[in-house]
Design an enzyme around this catalytic site. Sequence first.
Site, short mmCIF file in Angstrom:
data_model
loop_
_atom_site.label_atom_id
_atom_site.label_comp_id
_atom_site.label_asym_id
_atom_site.label_seq_id
_atom_site.Cartn_x
_atom_site.Cartn_y
_atom_site.Cartn_z
N GLU A 65 0.82 -1.21 0.00
CA GLU A 65 0.00 0.00 0.00
C GLU A 65 0.85 1.27 0.00
O GLU A 65 1.77 1.42 0.81
CB GLU A 65 -0.96 -0.01 1.19
CG GLU A 65 -1.86 1.21 1.30
CD GLU A 65 -2.76 1.43 0.08
OE1 GLU A 65 -3.30 0.43 -0.44
OE2 GLU A 65 -2.89 2.58 -0.36
N ASP A 94 1.10 0.28 -5.06
CA ASP A 94 -0.08 0.58 -5.88
C ASP A 94 -0.12 2.02 -6.40
O ASP A 94 -0.58 2.27 -7.50
CB ASP A 94 -1.38 0.22 -5.16
CG ASP A 94 -1.62 1.00 -3.87
OD1 ASP A 94 -0.64 1.52 -3.29
OD2 ASP A 94 -2.78 1.06 -3.43
N HIS A 95 0.36 2.96 -5.59
CA HIS A 95 0.35 4.36 -6.03
C HIS A 95 1.20 5.19 -5.09
O HIS A 95 1.71 4.67 -4.09
CB HIS A 95 -1.08 4.92 -6.09
CG HIS A 95 -1.89 4.63 -4.86
ND1 HIS A 95 -1.71 5.30 -3.68
CD2 HIS A 95 -2.85 3.71 -4.64
CE1 HIS A 95 -2.53 4.82 -2.78
NE2 HIS A 95 -3.24 3.84 -3.31
N HIS A 138 -0.98 3.58 4.77
CA HIS A 138 -1.97 4.37 4.04
C HIS A 138 -2.07 5.74 4.69
O HIS A 138 -1.96 5.85 5.91
CB HIS A 138 -3.33 3.65 4.10
CG HIS A 138 -4.36 4.20 3.16
ND1 HIS A 138 -4.97 5.41 3.37
CD2 HIS A 138 -4.86 3.71 2.00
CE1 HIS A 138 -5.81 5.64 2.37
NE2 HIS A 138 -5.77 4.62 1.53
N THR A 161 -6.28 2.50 -5.28
CA THR A 161 -6.08 1.05 -5.13
C THR A 161 -6.90 0.27 -6.16
O THR A 161 -6.41 -0.70 -6.76
CB THR A 161 -6.49 0.59 -3.72
OG1 THR A 161 -5.58 1.16 -2.78
CG2 THR A 161 -6.42 -0.91 -3.58
C1 GP9 Z 1 -9.19 0.09 1.35
C2 GP9 Z 1 -7.88 0.24 0.69
C3 GP9 Z 1 -7.52 1.67 0.40
O1 GP9 Z 1 -9.78 -1.16 1.35
O2 GP9 Z 1 -7.64 -0.65 -0.30
O3 GP9 Z 1 -7.72 2.13 -0.88
P1 GP9 Z 1 -7.06 3.48 -1.42
O4 GP9 Z 1 -7.55 4.59 -0.53
O5 GP9 Z 1 -5.57 3.33 -1.29
O6 GP9 Z 1 -7.47 3.63 -2.81
MN MN Z 2 -4.03 2.21 -2.15
#
Ligand code: GP9
Ligand code: MN
Length: 687
Positions: free
Chosen positions: A261, A480-481, A421, A305
């Site tokens: 993440e 992911d980003h 996150h 995500t």
């Molecule tokens: C929540 C998680 C976060 O289930 O995958 O998503 P994001 O905010 O990173 O798009």
């Molecule tokens: Mn994410």
Amino acid sequence: MKRITKGISNFLNTRLGFVILAVLLYTIKTIYAYETKFNLGVKGSIQTFLMIINPIPVMLLLFGISLYMKGRKSYIFLLIVDFLDTVWLFSNILYYREFSDFLTMVLIKGSGAASNNLGKSIMGIMKPTDFLVFADVIILILLLAFHVIKVDIRRLNWKIPVLISSLAVLLFGANLTLAEGDRSQLLTRTFDNNYIVKYLGLNVFNVYDMIKTTKTNAVKSQAKSSDIDSIEKYMKDNYVQPNVEYSGVAKGKNVFVIHLESLQQFMIDYKWQGEEVTPNLNKIYHEDDTLSFDNFFNQVGQGKTADAELMLENSLFGLPEGAAMVTDGTTNTFQAAPAMLDQKGYTTASFHGDVPSFWNRDNAYKSWGYDYFFSSNYYKQKKSYNVGYGMKDKIFLKDSTQYIEQLPQPFYAKLITVTNHYPYTLDKKNQSIEKTDTGDKTVDGYVQTAHYLDQSIGEFMAWLKETGLDKNSMVVLYGDHYGISNNHKKAMAKLTGIKNFNEFNDAQYQRVPFMIHMDGLKGGINHTYGGEIDVLPTLMNLLGMDDKNTIQFGSDLLSSEHPQTVAFRNGNFVTPDVTKVGSNYYNTKTGKVDKKISTAEKAKLSNKVTTELSLSDRVINGDLLRFHKLPGFTAVNRKDFSYKKSTTIKELKKAQKKNGTSLLAQNDDKSMVDLYQTDAPELSSNK
Ligand code: GP9
Ligand code: MN
């Protein structure tokens, strides 16, 4: 006192008074339902306030219509509306109990996977207290029937209903403004149905869902089977031959896809106060049997995500607005990695310590052909196990092993971490590196949560080794980003040592880790430019799967023909030579504005990017994959899947007996979970 009671009773005997009473009772019963029947994840005082008041504007508007009517009709109308809306609430309560989500147009029209299963089980899931939501309707009827409240048949001044309707609209505006203030882009980014209900209420969610569905359906119903022709032709003309040297080297192996993440590439080998932030990932990154990429970019849009997941497993771009997993995940036809692998004998599973409805995973995963989805419902929950969006990574990864060991091999398992996150907060006990000192509150915790994520990966990899799973598995790791958005340029300047951290630098810092680790893999650090869209074709080649006839917008990163233009969702791009941000073209190597690049070259590159983005959008918006025949692939039937815990547990048990290929079965049914070593403080204090 008497005067006050008399005043209230007089007011209730007027039609306006009756409407206000009905709105009040409706609000109270909704709060009861929100609190006891749903799991909206309300946090903080603003969200609590909005949850309490959000039924008021809509009910004032709906019940207020009765004020435009005359006499008894007015009361009957209000009671019917109240009753019907309650039936709707009641149905949602039952549906939610089973699926942790709300009823949508798509489900009601019967095209959803869940609808037919629901009918059968409805009786089984009802609870007596569910009927309490009808209490307000009954109270109102009784009050009228026993003349506690008298029916007021006098004509109303026309200004009153108009005033009430206007007030309702005004209140809704205020509600929406407060909601947007707490969660910006609430309606456009389409995170989670729970969010819209929490902030704006169930009725608003229904209207929102109706508008959204009507819009997407209109495009889909206009699409013709011939619309896929031009896309198929584009794919043929631009097909990239994968690297044969790597074809099939991972054939038949288990695949772990580990979602890191918000982890950016610059954290790899980064040191803070002399200490590595991600020592475990650094080790994997530099290992001889890891293919590591240092010019790999995230390409997500608003779906973050969800966009990453979509690209990784479908090689389709996210949409310019919202998240395709939410808007199209339930209805569209996909030819996704899990389904393709499933049809090659793989067991496929996704693991994530958040609620199943987030990003509509509970529905989209069915369309992608995931056999199993282990969401937060599958894990032991304690308050201290969670932070931010879900479970803490160390606990999540450890507790995932009880299911991993039951999966018949070969399997494809995606593990989505979430502790690193935004806003990067972590309790003291779990902090094991100092915060950075940029002074930017949202940035400085980043190294701490990244460090924690890294440790959790280290623990997981050690378990793979202990159990011997590492010998027959390929482990794919990806960020992911971005974690630090372009609103934090000053802090980024401090962290990176780049003085004027500008838009060019921001584009370069969209690099995220991408590594493929497998025993015996010919690895090394690969400098090819590519991104998330290229993962699926790359993996398919390694797994010995033919990608020739697929509709995939990426290509094998290991191929010498791989075009190195990395498209961002907004039309910007990076190549080894040119970086486009807005209307500026930079030299990727020097970071200076590129004055030499010709207009023709600019147009050529830009066109390629925008063409691919818009073709991909056409595939999703028009649901065009339903028209694309992929040789050897059977279309996914969403109805084949259920992510209900009891069903899953039963199925896994059955699979143990039938296949005998799971880690557990191979270990004579002795669990290997105990081999897992974690220093998670939450788990050790329990012992
Ligand atoms: C929540 C998680 C976060 O289930 O995958 O998503 P994001 O905010 O990173 O798009
Ligand atoms: Mn994410």
